[in-house]
Design an enzyme around this catalytic site. Sequence first.
Site, PDB file in Angstrom:
ATOM      1  N   ASN A 120     -71.897 -66.053  10.820  1.00 43.92           N
ATOM      2  CA  ASN A 120     -72.017 -66.888  12.026  1.00 43.92           C
ATOM      3  C   ASN A 120     -71.256 -66.325  13.223  1.00 43.92           C
ATOM      4  OD1 ASN A 120     -69.405 -67.351  11.163  1.00 43.92           O
ATOM      5  ND2 ASN A 120     -69.480 -69.566  11.386  1.00 43.92           N
ATOM      6  N   LYS A 121     -70.809 -65.085  13.137  1.00 43.95           N
ATOM      7  CA  LYS A 121     -70.027 -64.503  14.222  1.00 43.95           C
ATOM      8  C   LYS A 121     -70.925 -63.765  15.227  1.00 43.95           C
ATOM      9  CE  LYS A 121     -66.089 -65.966  12.691  1.00 43.95           C
ATOM     10  NZ  LYS A 121     -66.549 -66.828  11.616  1.00 43.95           N
TER      11      LYS A 121
END
Length: 200
Positions: free
Chosen positions: A154-155
């Site tokens: 999710n970065k």
Amino acid sequence: SSAGSSVNRFEKNFSEYLGGGFSVATTSGTSALELALKTLKISHGDEVILPNLSFAASINSILNVGAKPVVVDVNPETWTIDKNKILKKISKKTKAIMLVHLYGQPCEVDEIKKISKLKKLFIIEDAAEALGAMYKDSKIGLLGDVSCFSFYANKTMTTGEGGMVVTRHTELAKRCKIMRLHGISRDAFDRYVSTKPAWF
């Protein structure tokens, strides 16, 4: 793998993107934070100041090296650590301030660095969510003693899993690389460092 041309190229390119420093790839952002703390010799009996709003990895990394996390309220305007509340939390056991650039929002780094210089504390940047973020004219990642990034799914940029420790200091980078490989030094032809280093 922790070795190979792809990892070496990734580390080199990452440092070039930030504009300098030495990058050391890790298995996760959490392991990067733990490695940073160990590289700075932070352990049992030490205290690390951090904001009370962050992902669990920030505080867990401190607990995992045996140190004590000391939380400070965040500034409601920035959602990052409130620089005006840090001094009250510093004790004789405090060794570092962990800045969390939450959601890519940079902390008030210059003011906090003044405090760290006054009290002789390390600055650790938890930049897990801040790849590409800017503080004034500088990219986040080279403003503290050690910075840590995450490449979880999710970065901003992902490798599925993975993280990176970055430092401007040659000796810290050397320690970090040896500790990452359980005592193996590439400079010693892949042999373990069998004598106890001075920094342990």
